[in-house]
Scaffold this motif. Structure first.
Motif, PDB file in Angstrom:
ATOM      1  N   ALA A  79       0.826  -1.212   0.000  1.00 57.07           N
ATOM      2  CA  ALA A  79       0.000   0.000   0.000  1.00 57.07           C
ATOM      3  C   ALA A  79       0.857   1.257   0.000  1.00 57.07           C
ATOM      4  O   ALA A  79       0.554   2.237  -0.693  1.00 57.07           O
ATOM      5  N   VAL A  80       1.937   1.251   0.781  1.00 54.65           N
ATOM      6  CA  VAL A  80       2.839   2.409   0.832  1.00 54.65           C
ATOM      7  C   VAL A  80       3.430   2.673  -0.554  1.00 54.65           C
ATOM      8  O   VAL A  80       3.502   3.815  -1.011  1.00 54.65           O
ATOM      9  N   TYR A  81       3.844   1.593  -1.242  1.00 53.11           N
ATOM     10  CA  TYR A  81       4.364   1.731  -2.600  1.00 53.11           C
ATOM     11  C   TYR A  81       3.303   2.340  -3.515  1.00 53.11           C
ATOM     12  O   TYR A  81       3.592   3.240  -4.307  1.00 53.11           O
ATOM     13  N   ALA A  82       2.082   1.847  -3.398  1.00 50.42           N
ATOM     14  CA  ALA A  82       1.014   2.268  -4.302  1.00 50.42           C
ATOM     15  C   ALA A  82       0.697   3.750  -4.185  1.00 50.42           C
ATOM     16  O   ALA A  82       0.249   4.370  -5.154  1.00 50.42           O
ATOM     17  N   PHE A  83       0.936   4.339  -3.021  1.00 51.56           N
ATOM     18  CA  PHE A  83       0.690   5.765  -2.832  1.00 51.56           C
ATOM     19  C   PHE A  83       1.947   6.607  -3.117  1.00 51.56           C
ATOM     20  O   PHE A  83       1.919   7.825  -2.936  1.00 51.56           O
ATOM     21  N   GLY A  84       3.013   5.962  -3.533  1.00 49.87           N
ATOM     22  CA  GLY A  84       4.226   6.692  -3.895  1.00 49.87           C
ATOM     23  C   GLY A  84       4.902   7.380  -2.734  1.00 49.87           C
ATOM     24  O   GLY A  84       5.558   8.411  -2.902  1.00 49.87           O
ATOM     25  N   ILE A  85       4.788   6.817  -1.539  1.00 50.90           N
ATOM     26  CA  ILE A  85       5.356   7.440  -0.340  1.00 50.90           C
ATOM     27  C   ILE A  85       6.842   7.105  -0.242  1.00 50.90           C
ATOM     28  O   ILE A  85       7.242   5.942  -0.303  1.00 50.90           O
ATOM     29  N   ASP A  86       7.654   8.139  -0.068  1.00 52.93           N
ATOM     30  CA  ASP A  86       9.110   7.982  -0.033  1.00 52.93           C
ATOM     31  C   ASP A  86       9.686   8.026   1.372  1.00 52.93           C
ATOM     32  O   ASP A  86      10.759   7.468   1.628  1.00 52.93           O
ATOM     33  N   ILE A 105      -6.197  -3.468   2.082  1.00 51.24           N
ATOM     34  CA  ILE A 105      -7.186  -2.401   2.037  1.00 51.24           C
ATOM     35  C   ILE A 105      -7.238  -1.594   3.341  1.00 51.24           C
ATOM     36  O   ILE A 105      -7.483  -0.379   3.320  1.00 51.24           O
ATOM     37  N   SER A 106      -6.971  -2.229   4.486  1.00 52.82           N
ATOM     38  CA  SER A 106      -6.952  -1.475   5.753  1.00 52.82           C
ATOM     39  C   SER A 106      -5.813  -0.460   5.763  1.00 52.82           C
ATOM     40  O   SER A 106      -5.959   0.649   6.294  1.00 52.82           O
ATOM     41  N   PHE A 107      -4.687  -0.818   5.170  1.00 54.86           N
ATOM     42  CA  PHE A 107      -3.556   0.104   5.110  1.00 54.86           C
ATOM     43  C   PHE A 107      -3.832   1.226   4.107  1.00 54.86           C
ATOM     44  O   PHE A 107      -3.409   2.372   4.317  1.00 54.86           O
ATOM     45  N   VAL A 108      -4.538   0.922   3.038  1.00 54.32           N
ATOM     46  CA  VAL A 108      -4.985   1.959   2.107  1.00 54.32           C
ATOM     47  C   VAL A 108      -5.856   2.975   2.845  1.00 54.32           C
ATOM     48  O   VAL A 108      -5.690   4.192   2.695  1.00 54.32           O
ATOM     49  N   ILE A 180      -6.332  -4.642  -6.778  1.00 58.87           N
ATOM     50  CA  ILE A 180      -5.347  -5.439  -6.040  1.00 58.87           C
ATOM     51  C   ILE A 180      -5.518  -5.378  -4.524  1.00 58.87           C
ATOM     52  O   ILE A 180      -5.422  -6.398  -3.826  1.00 58.87           O
ATOM     53  N   ALA A 181      -5.767  -4.200  -3.979  1.00 61.66           N
ATOM     54  CA  ALA A 181      -5.670  -3.977  -2.528  1.00 61.66           C
ATOM     55  C   ALA A 181      -6.566  -4.886  -1.699  1.00 61.66           C
ATOM     56  O   ALA A 181      -6.227  -5.230  -0.562  1.00 61.66           O
ATOM     57  N   LYS A 182      -7.718  -5.302  -2.234  1.00 60.90           N
ATOM     58  CA  LYS A 182      -8.673  -6.091  -1.451  1.00 60.90           C
ATOM     59  C   LYS A 182      -8.407  -7.603  -1.516  1.00 60.90           C
ATOM     60  O   LYS A 182      -9.095  -8.378  -0.837  1.00 60.90           O
ATOM     61  N   ALA A 183      -7.445  -8.018  -2.321  1.00 61.71           N
ATOM     62  CA  ALA A 183      -7.169  -9.450  -2.477  1.00 61.71           C
ATOM     63  C   ALA A 183      -6.453  -9.997  -1.237  1.00 61.71           C
ATOM     64  O   ALA A 183      -5.412  -9.484  -0.840  1.00 61.71           O
ATOM     65  N   VAL A 229      -4.265 -15.004  -7.517  1.00 62.80           N
ATOM     66  CA  VAL A 229      -3.154 -14.416  -8.270  1.00 62.80           C
ATOM     67  C   VAL A 229      -3.068 -12.909  -8.024  1.00 62.80           C
ATOM     68  O   VAL A 229      -1.971 -12.334  -8.003  1.00 62.80           O
ATOM     69  N   ARG A 230      -4.201 -12.270  -7.785  1.00 66.11           N
ATOM     70  CA  ARG A 230      -4.153 -10.838  -7.456  1.00 66.11           C
ATOM     71  C   ARG A 230      -3.405 -10.619  -6.145  1.00 66.11           C
ATOM     72  O   ARG A 230      -2.665  -9.635  -5.996  1.00 66.11           O
ATOM     73  N   HIS A 231      -3.596 -11.523  -5.178  1.00 67.12           N
ATOM     74  CA  HIS A 231      -2.864 -11.365  -3.929  1.00 67.12           C
ATOM     75  C   HIS A 231      -1.368 -11.577  -4.134  1.00 67.12           C
ATOM     76  O   HIS A 231      -0.548 -10.923  -3.475  1.00 67.12           O
ATOM     77  N   LYS A 232      -0.999 -12.468  -5.032  1.00 64.98           N
ATOM     78  CA  LYS A 232       0.427 -12.673  -5.315  1.00 64.98           C
ATOM     79  C   LYS A 232       1.038 -11.392  -5.888  1.00 64.98           C
ATOM     80  O   LYS A 232       2.205 -11.072  -5.607  1.00 64.98           O
ATOM     81  N   ILE A 233       0.268 -10.649  -6.674  1.00 64.10           N
ATOM     82  CA  ILE A 233       0.747  -9.356  -7.172  1.00 64.10           C
ATOM     83  C   ILE A 233       0.854  -8.367  -6.018  1.00 64.10           C
ATOM     84  O   ILE A 233       1.831  -7.609  -5.921  1.00 64.10           O
ATOM     85  N   LEU A 234      -0.124  -8.365  -5.127  1.00 63.47           N
ATOM     86  CA  LEU A 234      -0.070  -7.509  -3.935  1.00 63.47           C
ATOM     87  C   LEU A 234       1.229  -7.762  -3.159  1.00 63.47           C
ATOM     88  O   LEU A 234       1.939  -6.827  -2.786  1.00 63.47           O
ATOM     89  N   ASP A 235       1.537  -9.035  -2.938  1.00 66.18           N
ATOM     90  CA  ASP A 235       2.779  -9.400  -2.243  1.00 66.18           C
ATOM     91  C   ASP A 235       4.007  -8.924  -3.006  1.00 66.18           C
ATOM     92  O   ASP A 235       4.968  -8.403  -2.415  1.00 66.18           O
ATOM     93  N   ALA A 236       4.004  -9.129  -4.334  1.00 68.58           N
ATOM     94  CA  ALA A 236       5.163  -8.761  -5.146  1.00 68.58           C
ATOM     95  C   ALA A 236       5.420  -7.259  -5.098  1.00 68.58           C
ATOM     96  O   ALA A 236       6.575  -6.816  -5.020  1.00 68.58           O
ATOM     97  N   ILE A 237       4.356  -6.465  -5.117  1.00 64.43           N
ATOM     98  CA  ILE A 237       4.514  -5.018  -5.016  1.00 64.43           C
ATOM     99  C   ILE A 237       5.167  -4.663  -3.686  1.00 64.43           C
ATOM    100  O   ILE A 237       6.087  -3.836  -3.622  1.00 64.43           O
ATOM    101  N   GLY A 238       4.702  -5.301  -2.607  1.00 65.69           N
ATOM    102  CA  GLY A 238       5.310  -5.065  -1.297  1.00 65.69           C
ATOM    103  C   GLY A 238       6.762  -5.483  -1.247  1.00 65.69           C
ATOM    104  O   GLY A 238       7.617  -4.781  -0.699  1.00 65.69           O
ATOM    105  N   ASP A 239       7.074  -6.637  -1.836  1.00 68.31           N
ATOM    106  CA  ASP A 239       8.457  -7.113  -1.836  1.00 68.31           C
ATOM    107  C   ASP A 239       9.365  -6.220  -2.683  1.00 68.31           C
ATOM    108  O   ASP A 239      10.533  -6.003  -2.339  1.00 68.31           O
TER     109      ASP A 239
END
Length: 292
Positions: A79-86, A105-108, A180-183, A229-239
């Protein structure tokens, strides 16, 4: 485009997935060029968000420093990545980020409540300049040069509810929230039973994960037909947030997980397969628009 933090602190109390104990999570603004750091308030230890601080990837992505660890960071960091937070300080009073409902979604919602603040320094991106790939038998994860941010993931489970699933995700903050966020994370009942026998997954339940037996799911329903598979993308974005910047490139994977993703981030730096860039709206309009 300028660096981002949050406008005000926000906090929540939730359950840790593995120990099953309450954890207080607090997000705090940081000044420009501070980066993202975790702080174990109960230990007085700061842990930077960098690949070299990853100490475990078996069940989740785990950071550690000076004897203190922070586990299961991937959903929050997605979620932090998705909002572009540095720049952000993430304060915890235990060793796990709370699992919430098993998605991001809670972090969003926390980040929306905090608000996004632009700082004066220009935002830096990590642009992939050559292909890097990690393979393990038939599993792989790869980053390729691209002018956009894109995630292509495929999974194949011998299970009637999952089977073969593919998803192509063209990144933007809005698309992330919608697609993605809700998966939710998922697991198999027999694995959950084993993990609990060794003192793990004590906080896991049908409220924070999709649980499958041999024939179907034990939850009432799925949020998406291809939620797995959407959750796997969620994880990959976090990683991929471990790269330290929002990256520009194309991530592709088959059956990858936290371990391969971690090795991929290390290889990007080992092979010098990147450049750090900053640009104006005129130079890279599509990337700027992706982050709103």
């Amino acid at each position: 485009m300028r660096q981002r933090t949050i406008k005000k602190p926000v906090e929540v109390v939730g359950m840790g997935l593995h120990k099953g104990v309450p954890v207080k999570l607090r997000l705090e603004p940081m000044s420009e060029n501070s980066g993202i750091v975790f702080y174990r308030a109960d230990k007085g230890v700061t842990i930077p968000l960098k690949p070299e601080y990853v100490v475990d990837t078996k069940m989740a992505t785990v950071l550690g420093n000076e004897g203190a660890v922070v586990s299961t960071i991937e959903h929050l960091m997605s979620a932090v990545y998705a909002f572009g937070i540095d720049n952000l300080r993430i304060v915890l009073d235990n060793d796990e980020v709370p699992i919430m409902d098993g998605s991001a979604i809670s972090f969003v919602m926390m980040l929306k409540e905090a608000g996004i603040k632009e700082l004066s320094a220009p935002k830096k991106f990590l642009r992939i300049t050559k292909e890097v790939k990690i393979e393990d038998n038939n599993k792989f994860a790869v980053l390729k040069p691209s002018s956009e941010i894109e995630f292509d993931f495929e999974i194949n489970f011998d299970h009637p509810v999952i089977g073969n699933q593919k998803y192509n995700f063209k990144f933007s903050t809005k698309n992330y929230i919608d697609e993605i966020a809700k998966a939710r994370t998922f697991g198999f009942l027999k694995e959950v039973q084993y993990l609990r026998s060794i003192g793990l997954a004590l906080g896991g339940s049908l409220e924070n994960a999709i649980v499958l037996d041999e024939k179907g799911i034990l939850n009432d329903s799925l949020r998406f037909p291809d939620e797995f598979v959407r959750h796997k993308i969620l994880d990959a974005i976090g990683d991929m947030s471990l790269l330290g910047y929002n990256f520009i490139g194309n991530y592709e994977a088959f059956a990858s997980g936290h371990h391969l993703n971690h090795l991929l981030t290390l290889k990007v730096f080992e092979e010098n397969a990147y450049e750090i860039v900053e640009f104006s709206k005129e130079e890279e309009l599509s990337i700027v628009k992706a982050f709103g």
